[in-house]
Motif scaffolding. Sequence first.
Motif, mmCIF file in Angstrom:
data_model
loop_
_atom_site.group_PDB
_atom_site.id
_atom_site.type_symbol
_atom_site.label_atom_id
_atom_site.label_comp_id
_atom_site.label_asym_id
_atom_site.label_seq_id
_atom_site.Cartn_x
_atom_site.Cartn_y
_atom_site.Cartn_z
ATOM 1 N N ILE A 194 -4.627 7.340 3.691
ATOM 2 C CA ILE A 194 -5.464 6.619 2.728
ATOM 3 C C ILE A 194 -6.944 6.892 2.994
ATOM 4 O O ILE A 194 -7.736 7.020 2.061
ATOM 5 C CB ILE A 194 -5.136 5.115 2.742
ATOM 6 N N GLU A 226 0.843 -1.210 0.000
ATOM 7 C CA GLU A 226 0.000 0.000 0.000
ATOM 8 C C GLU A 226 0.876 1.256 0.000
ATOM 9 O O GLU A 226 0.586 2.226 -0.701
ATOM 10 C CB GLU A 226 -0.932 -0.017 1.212
ATOM 11 N N VAL A 239 -5.520 6.644 -5.137
ATOM 12 C CA VAL A 239 -4.635 5.496 -5.368
ATOM 13 C C VAL A 239 -5.442 4.510 -6.199
ATOM 14 O O VAL A 239 -6.383 3.883 -5.716
ATOM 15 C CB VAL A 239 -4.158 4.865 -4.036
ATOM 16 N N VAL A 265 0.925 4.135 -2.885
ATOM 17 C CA VAL A 265 0.791 5.566 -2.571
ATOM 18 C C VAL A 265 1.936 6.341 -3.205
ATOM 19 O O VAL A 265 1.745 7.418 -3.785
ATOM 20 C CB VAL A 265 0.726 5.791 -1.041
ATOM 21 N N MET A 286 -0.084 12.683 0.482
ATOM 22 C CA MET A 286 0.667 11.443 0.253
ATOM 23 C C MET A 286 2.144 11.634 0.576
ATOM 24 O O MET A 286 2.766 10.806 1.260
ATOM 25 C CB MET A 286 0.503 10.982 -1.194
ATOM 26 N N THR A 304 -2.757 12.692 -10.429
ATOM 27 C CA THR A 304 -3.170 12.816 -9.027
ATOM 28 C C THR A 304 -3.267 14.296 -8.665
ATOM 29 O O THR A 304 -2.324 15.051 -8.912
ATOM 30 C CB THR A 304 -2.169 12.095 -8.099
ATOM 31 N N GLY A 338 -7.321 8.247 -0.298
ATOM 32 C CA GLY A 338 -7.103 6.939 -0.905
ATOM 33 C C GLY A 338 -7.796 6.722 -2.230
ATOM 34 O O GLY A 338 -7.368 5.878 -3.021
ATOM 35 N N ILE A 348 0.043 6.096 7.376
ATOM 36 C CA ILE A 348 -0.346 5.688 6.016
ATOM 37 C C ILE A 348 -1.849 5.411 5.962
ATOM 38 O O ILE A 348 -2.539 5.850 5.037
ATOM 39 C CB ILE A 348 0.458 4.443 5.561
ATOM 40 N N ALA A 349 -2.383 4.713 6.964
ATOM 41 C CA ALA A 349 -3.823 4.404 6.988
ATOM 42 C C ALA A 349 -4.669 5.674 7.069
ATOM 43 O O ALA A 349 -5.690 5.786 6.376
ATOM 44 C CB ALA A 349 -4.138 3.481 8.162
ATOM 45 N N ARG A 402 -1.746 0.103 -7.586
ATOM 46 C CA ARG A 402 -1.634 -1.096 -6.740
ATOM 47 C C ARG A 402 -1.046 -2.277 -7.518
ATOM 48 O O ARG A 402 -0.230 -3.036 -7.000
ATOM 49 C CB ARG A 402 -2.994 -1.444 -6.143
#
Length: 128
Positions: free
Chosen positions: A101, A46, A108, A50, A67, A59, A105, A97-98, A113
């Motif tokens: 996201i 993940e 992404v 990112v 990010m 993006t 997120g 990171i969570a 991925r």
Amino acid sequence: MTGTAEPLDPSRALTPVAIRVNESRVRRGFLPKLRRVAAKVPFAGEALAVFLAARDPATPAGAKGMMLAALAYFVLPTDAIPDVFPVVGFTDDAAVIAAMIALVGANVKAAHRERAKAMLNAMSQNSG
């Protein structure tokens, strides 16, 4: 000085100067660190996705700023819980990171991925 910490202002992470600093840190340090720790970090795929999204011209700038701030935290040698501690060392990085996201997120994409998965597979084959 009153001893009271100044509250964090998330908008400071999106200033042009902060974005440039974070982008420079991430550009220099992200892939080398990920290569060293990928096997120990359950969120490596993940984080790499990112990273790829942050480098994608499609993006949005605000999402890239968030990010890059999260990835720069991952790259920093000092953080809330030092990464040298087994098991718990990366929990703060995972939380950052969570949280990022959860905020951005949607930027992404599946392609990020998929490419991240392929890159991690190549890293693991080259390390063994």
